[in-house]
Design an enzyme around this catalytic site. Structure first.
Site, PDB file in Angstrom:
ATOM      1  N   ILE A  30      17.716  42.227 -76.003  1.00  0.00           N
ATOM      2  CA  ILE A  30      17.970  42.504 -77.899  1.00  0.00           C
ATOM      3  C   ILE A  30      17.663  43.882 -77.828  1.00  0.00           C
ATOM      4  O   ILE A  30      16.873  44.554 -76.894  1.00  0.00           O
ATOM      5  CB  ILE A  30      16.592  41.715 -78.384  1.00  0.00           C
ATOM      6  CG1 ILE A  30      16.638  40.272 -77.950  1.00  0.00           C
ATOM      7  CG2 ILE A  30      16.506  42.022 -79.811  1.00  0.00           C
ATOM      8  CD1 ILE A  30      17.687  39.395 -78.710  1.00  0.00           C
ATOM      9  N   LYS A  31      18.715  44.475 -78.574  1.00  0.00           N
ATOM     10  CA  LYS A  31      18.348  46.023 -78.734  1.00  0.00           C
ATOM     11  C   LYS A  31      17.692  46.113 -79.761  1.00  0.00           C
ATOM     12  O   LYS A  31      17.705  45.736 -81.033  1.00  0.00           O
ATOM     13  CB  LYS A  31      19.928  46.601 -78.914  1.00  0.00           C
ATOM     14  CG  LYS A  31      20.947  46.906 -77.979  1.00  0.00           C
ATOM     15  CD  LYS A  31      22.380  47.439 -78.406  1.00  0.00           C
ATOM     16  CE  LYS A  31      22.225  48.917 -78.233  1.00  0.00           C
ATOM     17  NZ  LYS A  31      23.838  49.436 -78.239  1.00  0.00           N
TER      18      LYS A  31
END
Length: 381
Positions: A140-141
């Site tokens: 997840i960025k």
């Protein structure tokens, strides 16, 4: 047969990820080939990449039409498209994830850039993305904003993999590294396994040089009477991003040498690798692979767009250079304060973070608009 220099880079402890994702490269087999034969061992995506992939591409029309028939709102249609691509990419990279014991083989997707300054919304979306996409090798960025770092700490403590993005300053990297450590400490204190949690700190490069070079060019354009001052100004051009990255790597070494990190490492924790992002050269006067050549070294990742991948495979000059010219790097950054140069690096980094969020918000909103248009076109009258 010509040497593929991408394959040489792995010998120096650096992983090459690709900064691009679209359904075309998944369905054509191009992604599988890049992974199996070209040394690509991870993928990063962002709202700009998804806009480019989805907007105006008929390959998504059947799924958009299915979403319209199901009565999904535009944002949910977008997610259905993006999540499907991410899942398929994760599956293609799963053998890399397994073979590297969770070091590589990740696919990154960014939470909506519109929530970059909202900690709770970021945590909520990270949880939802991780659950709905349902792949162990998902990252997840989360932007490295003031609000983003507490979110990083929390989702790491919950066992999610995180790519902290939009890092420009060395201080922002240090803060990111400690957020990762605090998250692991919290997870370990709860008796949870920390050996399968991974993170990268995405440190942006070319945008720094573009910003500072523009400032230098403006000073030169005004005219400089003193040859020595002109030489000082020209000596800075195209050099700051790499110097800044080398200094960040020195901070990385200090952090992994700390007692707090060593205690986590003893429990199986993986180091948070520095990831070099924004590595396509913007100035045609510079080498098209300089942000690869100059920053090869252990425990790092370089996420590279397709054109730079092709260029690097052809003519990268591979060597361990991450710790070359360290004294010169510190001196270069210090010299920006010289009255003859007079560039405030902290102000530049703050500007770049604001611009960076805008550069993701704008294509994200543009994609929503173009999807809305397509939804109207495909909707039954």
């Amino acid at each position: 047969m010509a040497t593929n220099h991408l394959l040489e880079i792995k010998q120096y402890g650096q992983s090459i990820w690709m900064d691009n994702l679209s359904r075309d490269i998944i369905q054509s087999g191009e992604l599988k080939n890049l992974v199996e034969n070209q040394g690509i061992c991870g993928i990063t995506s962002n709202p700009a990449i998804f806009e480019k992939a989805i907007a105006g591409n008929v390959i998504y029309d059947a799924d958009i039409e299915a979403g319209v028939r199901a009565g999904l709102p535009t944002y949910k249609i977008y997610e259905s498209l993006a999540f499907a691509d991410i899942r398929n990419a994760c599956d293609i990279l799963r053998p890399v994830y397994e073979a590297s014991n969770g070091l590589d083989g990740y696919v990154s997707i960014e939470v909506p850039p519109t929530i970059a300054h909202d900690t709770e919304a970021t945590i909520k979306e990270a949880r939802r993305y991780f659950q709905e996409i349902g792949r162990e090798n998902l990252m997840i960025k989360i932007p490295g904003t003031e609000a983003g770092l507490p979110a990083v700490e929390q989702v790491i403590s919950e066992g999610m993999n995180v790519n902290i993005t939009l890092l420009f300053s060395v201080d922002s990297y240090i803060n990111t590294a400690w957020a990762y450590i605090r998250g692991l400490e919290k997870r370990a204190a709860a008796g949870e396994d920390i050996s399968r949690v991974a993170s990268v700190a995405s440190f942006f490069l070319s945008r720094i040089d573009s910003n500072i070079d523009a400032k230098i060019d403006a000073k030169l354009k005004k005219g400089v009477d003193d040859i020595a001052i002109e030489a000082k100004l020209r000596a800075v051009k195209g050099k700051v991003a790499i110097a800044n990255a080398r200094i960040a790597y020195q901070e990385y070494k200090k952090i992994i040498g700390s007692d707090r990190w060593q205690a986590l490492a003893a429990k199986g924790a993986k180091v948070q690798r520095l990831l070099w992002a924004s590595t396509s050269t913007k100035d045609p006067n510079y080498s098209d692979v300089m942000y690869v050549d100059e920053l090869i070294g252990p425990d790092t990742v370089n996420t590279v767009p397709p054109a730079t991948i092709a260029a690097c495979a052809d003519h990268c000059d591979v060597a361990n250079r991450i710790e070359t010219g360290i004294e010169e790097a510190y001196n270069l950054i210090a010299n920006l304060k010289d009255p003859d140069i007079n560039i405030n690096i902290d102000t530049v980094m703050d500007e770049l973070l604001v611009e960076g969020i805008d550069k993701f918000v704008q294509p994200f909103q543009s994609l929503m608009n173009s999807l809305e248009d397509k939804v109207k076109l495909l909707s039954p009258v």
